[in-house]
Design an enzyme around this catalytic site. Structure first.
Site, PDB file in Angstrom:
ATOM      1  CG  HIS A 308       4.615  -3.667  14.022  1.00 22.39           C
ATOM      2  ND1 HIS A 308       4.004  -4.148  15.333  1.00 22.39           N
ATOM      3  CD2 HIS A 308       5.489  -4.579  14.263  1.00 22.39           C
ATOM      4  CE1 HIS A 308       4.212  -4.270  17.016  1.00 22.39           C
ATOM      5  NE2 HIS A 308       5.628  -5.182  16.002  1.00 22.39           N
ATOM      6  CG  ASP A 366      11.865  -8.797  12.248  1.00 22.40           C
ATOM      7  OD1 ASP A 366      12.762  -9.419  12.444  1.00 22.40           O
ATOM      8  OD2 ASP A 366      11.012  -9.353  11.709  1.00 22.40           O
TER       9      ASP A 366
HETATM   10  N1  CMC Z   1       2.920  -5.927   2.868  1.00 27.14           N
HETATM   11  C1  CMC Z   1       1.052  -5.817   2.321  1.00 27.14           C
HETATM   12  N2  CMC Z   1       0.490  -5.217   2.911  1.00 27.14           N
HETATM   13  C2  CMC Z   1       0.874  -5.534   3.898  1.00 27.14           C
HETATM   14  C3  CMC Z   1       1.665  -5.648   5.005  1.00 27.14           C
HETATM   15  C4  CMC Z   1       2.196  -6.314   4.370  1.00 27.14           C
HETATM   16  N3  CMC Z   1       3.499  -6.492   4.517  1.00 27.14           N
HETATM   17  N4  CMC Z   1       1.328  -5.802   5.995  1.00 27.14           N
HETATM   18  C5  CMC Z   1      -0.078  -5.080   6.526  1.00 27.14           C
HETATM   19  N5  CMC Z   1      -0.600  -4.699   4.708  1.00 27.14           N
HETATM   20  C6  CMC Z   1      -2.158  -4.381   4.495  1.00 27.14           C
HETATM   21  C7  CMC Z   1      -2.834  -5.611   4.130  1.00 27.14           C
HETATM   22  O1  CMC Z   1      -3.007  -6.801   3.480  1.00 27.14           O
HETATM   23  C8  CMC Z   1      -4.265  -4.875   5.227  1.00 27.14           C
HETATM   24  O2  CMC Z   1      -4.789  -4.578   3.749  1.00 27.14           O
HETATM   25  P1  CMC Z   1      -6.157  -4.019   4.013  1.00 27.14           P
HETATM   26  O3  CMC Z   1      -6.679  -3.106   4.989  1.00 27.14           O
HETATM   27  O4  CMC Z   1      -6.684  -3.416   2.430  1.00 27.14           O
HETATM   28  O5  CMC Z   1      -6.654  -5.372   3.523  1.00 27.14           O
HETATM   29  C9  CMC Z   1      -3.552  -3.656   5.993  1.00 27.14           C
HETATM   30  O6  CMC Z   1      -2.536  -3.536   5.845  1.00 27.14           O
HETATM   31  C10 CMC Z   1      -3.781  -3.804   7.076  1.00 27.14           C
HETATM   32  O7  CMC Z   1      -3.063  -5.757   7.492  1.00 27.14           O
HETATM   33  P2  CMC Z   1      -3.916  -6.310   8.134  1.00 27.14           P
HETATM   34  O8  CMC Z   1      -3.048  -7.910   8.409  1.00 27.14           O
HETATM   35  O9  CMC Z   1      -5.078  -6.145   9.115  1.00 27.14           O
HETATM   36  O10 CMC Z   1      -2.087  -6.331   9.661  1.00 27.14           O
HETATM   37  P3  CMC Z   1      -2.036  -7.042  10.691  1.00 27.14           P
HETATM   38  O11 CMC Z   1      -2.024  -6.017  12.080  1.00 27.14           O
HETATM   39  O12 CMC Z   1      -2.908  -8.211  10.929  1.00 27.14           O
HETATM   40  O13 CMC Z   1      -0.717  -7.714  10.536  1.00 27.14           O
HETATM   41  C11 CMC Z   1       1.466  -7.492  10.443  1.00 27.14           C
HETATM   42  C12 CMC Z   1       0.500  -7.064  11.012  1.00 27.14           C
HETATM   43  C13 CMC Z   1       2.842  -7.345  11.198  1.00 27.14           C
HETATM   44  C14 CMC Z   1       1.522  -9.042  10.282  1.00 27.14           C
HETATM   45  C15 CMC Z   1       1.843  -7.686   8.814  1.00 27.14           C
HETATM   46  O14 CMC Z   1       2.017  -6.443   8.675  1.00 27.14           O
HETATM   47  C16 CMC Z   1       2.805  -8.480   7.591  1.00 27.14           C
HETATM   48  O15 CMC Z   1       2.557  -9.537   7.749  1.00 27.14           O
HETATM   49  N6  CMC Z   1       4.007  -8.072   8.088  1.00 27.14           N
HETATM   50  C17 CMC Z   1       5.124  -8.571   7.189  1.00 27.14           C
HETATM   51  C18 CMC Z   1       5.814  -9.094   7.647  1.00 27.14           C
HETATM   52  C19 CMC Z   1       6.426  -8.652   9.129  1.00 27.14           C
HETATM   53  O16 CMC Z   1       7.159  -7.827   8.551  1.00 27.14           O
HETATM   54  N7  CMC Z   1       6.541  -9.260   9.849  1.00 27.14           N
HETATM   55  C20 CMC Z   1       7.184  -9.073  11.305  1.00 27.14           C
HETATM   56  C21 CMC Z   1       6.675  -8.313  12.170  1.00 27.14           C
HETATM   57  S1  CMC Z   1       7.918  -7.144  12.821  1.00 27.14           S
HETATM   58  C22 CMC Z   1       8.373  -8.412  13.610  1.00 27.14           C
HETATM   59  C23 CMC Z   1       7.910  -8.386  15.315  1.00 27.14           C
HETATM   60  O17 CMC Z   1       7.835  -8.078  16.368  1.00 27.14           O
HETATM   61  O18 CMC Z   1       7.939 -10.067  15.182  1.00 27.14           O
END
Ligand code: CMC
Length: 429
Positions: A308, A366
């Site tokens: 998240h 989720d």
């Molecule tokens: N699986 C694997 N790696 C992950 C994941 C994941 N679900 N989420 C983040 N990472 C890694 C990412 O690759 C990065 O690694 P590194 O530092 O080595 O490059 C690090 O963790 C930080 O990730 P980020 O993409 O910079 O984080 P963000 O804040 O931009 O993304 C997120 C947040 C929710 C989009 C992401 O965690 C994700 O894609 N999760 C899966 C989709 C999901 O479950 N979304 C629902 C969110 S809750 C409901 C809502 O509020 O909508």
């Protein structure tokens, strides 16, 4: 908001400017950089807005490090336990929880708006039967603006409130009809003798040919799922609604914009993606290989339902969702649900894995919601629709708050341009 008396002094070449530190009631202080362009002739660069407070709000507070979620100061755990979804909607909209009389009155007002204009029925026929219900939601909610446009005056408080009530009341009807349309069943009209959650289940599952009795445990679970999704501060879809609304656009059109933003798998679409992922993994023996794939950055695969932007500890909604999941499966007599087993095992392995621990990736709301919804008979394609039904209360409360803000102005981010410098079209072209 108030000033702390502290400020950050920034020197850029010859120029120096001071930016005051503002404080709210909870959470991090923020640097007020509104004069940065005027004083230093620069903008700030923050792709994804991760470090930017784009507005002041009194609705929802999240402490991502501690796993805290408050609506108008009340913890989500207490609201999920002791309030109903319409009461939470009232809280988001008006700032206080209603007493018994106000709660009954509010439910009655909502019920008086649950019907759709009969012309809206025709909208559904324009879609392919295999259309994704989120596509139908975007189109039909946007279409509501054609029914409520000339009469809307967003500068008038009563008019804003009426739009909010209409949206909260009509969204379950549109959602249930989007489902009925795709399965070719007749639309079921709202029933005002039922609660908000019961009525939604009835419109989803009742058929004119037989009586439908709503299971109270499932209705309570549905109500709780709606509460858990009702609002979540300045997420992508809420920010979209605020940005669209900041132009003075029709509120129904703004909510349609929010629905579009919610649809993506990184946001509300994740609940659907979790079930697809569990189906793809298929068996607990395949979990280690799947986890390796997730950890391989070249695979492009993420562990859906994990991670998240704000929560760097557990998501408090995920805990409540997990408990609700067990209640629902018990009520339905589902023992040893293979998907739930797979999810529990996946969670166990992931939370102990160095990759996830280091990045503070925990299950989010989720991760378990899809399993509950599936057990309740809700098809996967409707999961994000349900999220939209609940979030409409948050969106419209945030929209209302934004419009009512003194000095409210259009949202208009700037950019760091990295394209071609000015050039002339060659004579040869
Ligand atoms: N699986 C694997 N790696 C992950 C994941 C994941 N679900 N989420 C983040 N990472 C890694 C990412 O690759 C990065 O690694 P590194 O530092 O080595 O490059 C690090 O963790 C930080 O990730 P980020 O993409 O910079 O984080 P963000 O804040 O931009 O993304 C997120 C947040 C929710 C989009 C992401 O965690 C994700 O894609 N999760 C899966 C989709 C999901 O479950 N979304 C629902 C969110 S809750 C409901 C809502 O509020 O909508």
């Amino acid at each position: 908001m108030s000033t702390t008396g502290v400020s950050a002094k920034v020197t850029l070449g010859e120029k120096t400017a001071e930016f005051p530190l503002l404080t709210g009631t909870l959470g991090q202080d923020v640097l007020d950089i509104r004069r940065i362009a005027a004083d230093l002739d620069v903008f700030t660069f923050d792709p994804g807005y991760g470090e930017t407070a784009a507005c002041e709000s009194k609705i929802t507070f999240i402490d991502g490090e501690k796993g805290v979620l408050l609506h108008r100061g009340y913890p989500i755990e207490q609201l999920a336990e002791r309030a109903t979804f319409p009461e939470v909607a009232y809280l988001l909209l008006y700032g206080e929880l209603p007493d018994k009389a106000k709660s009954a009155e509010f439910e009655q007002v909502i019920k008086s708006h649950t019907l759709l204009h009969e012309q809206i029925r025709n909208f559904f026929n324009g879609f392919r039967r295999d259309a994704h219900p989120m596509a139908i939601m975007c189109g039909t909610v946007g279409g509501l603006s054609a029914f409520y446009h000339d009469g809307i005056d967003i500068s008038n408080e009563a008019s804003r409130e009426l739009s909010a009530l209409r949206l909260i009341a009509k969204i379950p009807t549109i959602a249930a009809w989007a489902y009925k349309y795709t399965v070719g069943e007749p639309f079921v009209y709202p029933r005002n003798d039922l609660t908000y959650a019961e009525n939604f289940l009835s419109m989803m599952f009742a058929k004119p040919s037989e009586p439908y009795v709503v299971n109270p445990v499932l209705a309570r679970a549905m109500d709780r799922i709606l509460i858990l999704h009702a609002d979540h501060e300045q997420n992508a879809s809420t920010s979209t609604v605020r940005l669209a609304g900041s132009t003075g656009a029709n509120p129904f059109a703004c909510i349609a914009a929010g629905i579009a933003a919610l649809w993506g798998p990184a946001h509300g679409g994740a609940n659907e993606a979790v079930l697809k992922m569990l189906a793809e993994i298929g068996h607990r023996d395949n979990i280690p290989a799947f986890i390796e794939k997730v950890k391989d950055k070249n695979s492009g695969v993420r562990l859906m339902g994990f991670g998240h932007r704000v929560y760097k500890n557990f998501d408090p909604r995920a805990k409540i969702m997990q408990a609700t999941c067990h209640e629902v499966l018990n009520e339905l007599g589902i023992k040893d649900d293979p998907l739930l087993d797979l999810a529990v095992e996946l969670e166990r392995i992931a939370v102990e894995d160095e990759y996830f621990v280091k990045r503070k990736l925990y299950p989010n709301v989720d991760f378990y919601s899809g399993i509950i919804l599936k057990a309740m008979g809700i098809p996967t394609s409707m999961f994000t629709v349900l999220f939209a039904v609940a979030r409409t209360t948050g969106w419209i409360s945030q929209w209302k708050e934004m419009i009512e803000e003194p000095g409210q102005r259009i949202g208009r981010p700037r950019q760091l341009y990295t394209g071609s410098p000015r050039r002339d079209i060659p004579a040869s072209l």
